[in-house]
Design a protein around this motif. Structure first.
Motif, PDB file in Angstrom:
ATOM      1  N   GLU A 143       0.847  -1.183   0.000  1.00 33.24           N
ATOM      2  CA  GLU A 143       0.000   0.000   0.000  1.00 33.24           C
ATOM      3  C   GLU A 143       0.888   1.241   0.000  1.00 33.24           C
ATOM      4  O   GLU A 143       1.854   1.325   0.757  1.00 33.24           O
ATOM      5  N   ALA A 144       0.550   2.219  -0.857  1.00 30.12           N
ATOM      6  CA  ALA A 144       1.349   3.446  -0.981  1.00 30.12           C
ATOM      7  C   ALA A 144       2.829   3.093  -1.074  1.00 30.12           C
ATOM      8  O   ALA A 144       3.628   3.469  -0.201  1.00 30.12           O
ATOM      9  N   PRO A 145       3.249   2.389  -2.114  1.00 31.11           N
ATOM     10  CA  PRO A 145       4.627   1.860  -2.173  1.00 31.11           C
ATOM     11  C   PRO A 145       5.707   2.924  -2.221  1.00 31.11           C
ATOM     12  O   PRO A 145       6.858   2.635  -1.880  1.00 31.11           O
ATOM     13  N   ASP A 146       5.377   4.143  -2.635  1.00 32.68           N
ATOM     14  CA  ASP A 146       6.389   5.198  -2.719  1.00 32.68           C
ATOM     15  C   ASP A 146       6.569   5.936  -1.388  1.00 32.68           C
ATOM     16  O   ASP A 146       7.353   6.882  -1.322  1.00 32.68           O
ATOM     17  N   ARG A 147       5.851   5.509  -0.359  1.00 36.20           N
ATOM     18  CA  ARG A 147       5.969   6.135   0.961  1.00 36.20           C
ATOM     19  C   ARG A 147       6.915   5.325   1.841  1.00 36.20           C
ATOM     20  O   ARG A 147       6.832   4.099   1.898  1.00 36.20           O
ATOM     21  N   LEU A 148       7.837   6.017   2.526  1.00 27.94           N
ATOM     22  CA  LEU A 148       8.725   5.359   3.481  1.00 27.94           C
ATOM     23  C   LEU A 148       7.944   5.157   4.782  1.00 27.94           C
ATOM     24  O   LEU A 148       7.624   6.118   5.470  1.00 27.94           O
ATOM     25  N   ASP A 149       7.653   3.905   5.106  1.00 30.76           N
ATOM     26  CA  ASP A 149       6.797   3.597   6.248  1.00 30.76           C
ATOM     27  C   ASP A 149       7.433   2.473   7.057  1.00 30.76           C
ATOM     28  O   ASP A 149       7.357   1.304   6.690  1.00 30.76           O
ATOM     29  N   ILE A 150       8.061   2.838   8.185  1.00 27.75           N
ATOM     30  CA  ILE A 150       8.770   1.839   8.983  1.00 27.75           C
ATOM     31  C   ILE A 150       7.821   1.021   9.851  1.00 27.75           C
ATOM     32  O   ILE A 150       8.269   0.078  10.530  1.00 27.75           O
ATOM     33  N   THR A 151       6.535   1.341   9.840  1.00 26.30           N
ATOM     34  CA  THR A 151       5.554   0.525  10.564  1.00 26.30           C
ATOM     35  C   THR A 151       4.765  -0.351   9.601  1.00 26.30           C
ATOM     36  O   THR A 151       3.758  -0.952   9.988  1.00 26.30           O
ATOM     37  N   ARG A 152       5.204  -0.417   8.372  1.00 25.53           N
ATOM     38  CA  ARG A 152       4.524  -1.232   7.366  1.00 25.53           C
ATOM     39  C   ARG A 152       4.525  -2.695   7.809  1.00 25.53           C
ATOM     40  O   ARG A 152       5.538  -3.195   8.306  1.00 25.53           O
ATOM     41  N   PRO A 153       3.415  -3.419   7.614  1.00 23.55           N
ATOM     42  CA  PRO A 153       3.400  -4.843   7.970  1.00 23.55           C
ATOM     43  C   PRO A 153       4.520  -5.598   7.262  1.00 23.55           C
ATOM     44  O   PRO A 153       4.767  -5.384   6.076  1.00 23.55           O
ATOM     45  N   ARG A 154       5.213  -6.455   7.990  1.00 21.56           N
ATOM     46  CA  ARG A 154       6.338  -7.192   7.434  1.00 21.56           C
ATOM     47  C   ARG A 154       5.849  -8.207   6.410  1.00 21.56           C
ATOM     48  O   ARG A 154       4.951  -8.988   6.672  1.00 21.56           O
ATOM     49  N   THR A 155       6.429  -8.168   5.254  1.00 20.84           N
ATOM     50  CA  THR A 155       6.149  -9.162   4.219  1.00 20.84           C
ATOM     51  C   THR A 155       7.481  -9.664   3.675  1.00 20.84           C
ATOM     52  O   THR A 155       8.514  -9.011   3.830  1.00 20.84           O
ATOM     53  N   ALA A 156       7.453 -10.811   3.059  1.00 25.15           N
ATOM     54  CA  ALA A 156       8.682 -11.397   2.516  1.00 25.15           C
ATOM     55  C   ALA A 156       9.102 -10.627   1.264  1.00 25.15           C
ATOM     56  O   ALA A 156       8.485 -10.761   0.215  1.00 25.15           O
ATOM     57  N   GLY A 157      10.131  -9.788   1.378  1.00 22.47           N
ATOM     58  CA  GLY A 157      10.633  -9.037   0.235  1.00 22.47           C
ATOM     59  C   GLY A 157      11.626  -9.862  -0.562  1.00 22.47           C
ATOM     60  O   GLY A 157      11.960 -10.995  -0.213  1.00 22.47           O
ATOM     61  N   LEU A 158      12.125  -9.265  -1.645  1.00 22.48           N
ATOM     62  CA  LEU A 158      13.058  -9.960  -2.532  1.00 22.48           C
ATOM     63  C   LEU A 158      14.472  -9.383  -2.487  1.00 22.48           C
ATOM     64  O   LEU A 158      15.304  -9.752  -3.289  1.00 22.48           O
ATOM     65  N   ALA A 159      14.727  -8.473  -1.548  1.00 20.93           N
ATOM     66  CA  ALA A 159      16.041  -7.830  -1.508  1.00 20.93           C
ATOM     67  C   ALA A 159      17.171  -8.840  -1.357  1.00 20.93           C
ATOM     68  O   ALA A 159      18.278  -8.627  -1.873  1.00 20.93           O
TER      69      ALA A 159
END
Length: 219
Positions: A143-159
């Motif tokens: 949600e709102a991917p261009d926003r820096l949100d450190i409380t965003r629900p943790r999801t499995a990223g690909l980094a």
């Protein structure tokens, strides 16, 4: 660049020879001595492995720290939240990896059979490059991917990749990002950009995402 690569290979070859003659309690010695039913890594395989571990463990973390620092310099409200609650730092590092990660494209893959992606069929035997940067900004996942949100629900990223390609150094990279960035802004709370963000120069690379330099004022 070719000369630098040749010099690095010569250095690693000499270091591997030294470890073979006088092994120590370190990872390179373990790689030199490792055997599976009598099968050892060849000299070229050892050099390639050492080169990969050295570069992948250095440049990626440098970019994580630089990109994360820039994100915080541009978002003082996030810095305030982290200063007020240090328990948010692990989540912040995950958000830095998603928001502006150190690797913009994955290493090349190739198709072993035809693969359909949307309306396109990629034939067998073609090279494929996966955009990790685009995946981190996918609006269907975040949600709102261009926003820096450190409380965003943790999801499995690909980094750090996935499956058999998952980064061996992921726990260390997370720790380094946490320790360096948290200490940096705790010791220098007045840190701010010394130039306009639009003037920053990014390194020219198809794989890495990192700054050439990050000029700052310390107070």
């Amino acid at each position: 660049m070719r000369n630098a690569g040749a010099d690095m290979i010569a250095y690693l070859r000499a270091l591997i020879d030294a470890k073979r003659g006088s092994p120590d309690d370190d990872m390179l010695s373990a790689l030199v001595l490792a055997t599976d039913e009598g099968d050892r890594l060849s000299p070229d395989e050892l050099i390639s492995m050492a080169f990969l571990l050295l570069v992948a463990g250095h440049e990626t973390t440098v970019n994580l720290i630089g990109n994360g620092a820039l994100a915080l310099l541009r978002h003082p409200e996030v810095r305030e939240r982290l200063a007020a609650d240090e328990a948010l730092w692990p989540a912040a590092v995950e958000e830095f990896l998603r928001y502006d990660g150190p690797v913009t494209n994955a290493t090349w893959r190739f198709t072993t059979e035809p693969v359909r992606v949307g309306s396109v069929v990629i034939p067998e035997g073609e090279f494929v490059t996966i955009s990790l940067g685009a995946a981190g900004r996918d609006p269907r996942r975040y949600e709102a991917p261009d926003r820096l949100d450190i409380t965003r629900p943790r999801t499995a990223g690909l980094a750090f990749g996935h499956g058999v390609h998952h980064c061996l150094g992921a726990p260390l990279a997370r720790l380094e990002g946490h320790v360096v960035l948290s200490r940096l802004f705790a010791r220098l709370p007045g840190l701010r950009l010394a130039v306009d963000a639009g003037e920053l120069r990014w390194r020219g690379s198809l794989m890495m995402r990192g700054l050439e330099e990050l000029p700052v004022f310390t107070a």
